[in-house]
Motif scaffolding. Structure first.
Motif, PDB file in Angstrom:
ATOM      1  N   GLU A 124      12.292  -1.778  -7.177  1.00 36.32           N
ATOM      2  CA  GLU A 124      13.364  -1.777  -6.254  1.00 36.32           C
ATOM      3  C   GLU A 124      14.921  -1.379  -7.204  1.00 36.32           C
ATOM      4  N   TYR A 125      15.560  -0.828  -6.360  1.00 31.42           N
ATOM      5  CA  TYR A 125      17.031  -0.758  -6.923  1.00 31.42           C
ATOM      6  C   TYR A 125      18.010  -0.728  -5.933  1.00 31.42           C
ATOM      7  N   ASP A 126      19.235  -1.050  -6.151  1.00 34.39           N
ATOM      8  CA  ASP A 126      20.533  -0.998  -5.301  1.00 34.39           C
ATOM      9  C   ASP A 126      21.385  -0.295  -5.903  1.00 34.39           C
ATOM     10  N   TYR A 127      21.777   1.024  -5.266  1.00 30.06           N
ATOM     11  CA  TYR A 127      22.629   1.998  -5.495  1.00 30.06           C
ATOM     12  C   TYR A 127      23.825   2.023  -4.684  1.00 30.06           C
ATOM     13  N   ALA A 128      25.089   2.216  -5.052  1.00 30.22           N
ATOM     14  CA  ALA A 128      26.323   2.312  -4.202  1.00 30.22           C
ATOM     15  C   ALA A 128      26.995   3.369  -5.008  1.00 30.22           C
ATOM     16  N   THR A 129      27.830   4.231  -4.214  1.00 28.24           N
ATOM     17  CA  THR A 129      28.490   5.087  -4.887  1.00 28.24           C
ATOM     18  C   THR A 129      29.985   4.526  -4.803  1.00 28.24           C
ATOM     19  N   TYR A 130      30.527   3.674  -4.031  1.00 29.92           N
ATOM     20  CA  TYR A 130      31.785   2.980  -3.879  1.00 29.92           C
ATOM     21  C   TYR A 130      31.749   1.664  -4.084  1.00 29.92           C
ATOM     22  N   LYS A 131      32.597   1.027  -4.634  1.00 27.01           N
ATOM     23  CA  LYS A 131      32.806  -0.392  -4.760  1.00 27.01           C
ATOM     24  C   LYS A 131      33.415  -0.908  -3.567  1.00 27.01           C
TER      25      LYS A 131
END
Length: 64
Positions: free
Chosen positions: A56-63
């Motif tokens: 599992e991973y959590d990825y976001a391009t913007y804060k």
């Protein structure tokens, strides 16, 4: 990779040398027994293993 030298060897560290002298245990046995803590009974009697991996991973391009 299977044995310690060119001749057929026995990777039975931590086991009784008298009881395992004729078993010719190879490196994969050593790895499962010593490094992943399988019991000797698991390795002698179980004929089929199932490995299940969950990622599992959590990825976001913007804060946000």
């Amino acid at each position: 990779m299977l044995y310690l030298s060119e001749k057929t060897d026995n990777r039975n560290e931590g086991l009784s040398p008298e009881l395992t002298s004729d078993m010719h245990l190879i490196y994969p046995f050593h790895n499962l027994y010593e490094h992943t803590c399988f019991s000797i009974f698991d390795l002698l009697w179980v004929r089929d293993f199932n490995v299940e991996i969950s990622v599992e991973y959590d990825y976001a391009t913007y804060k946000e």
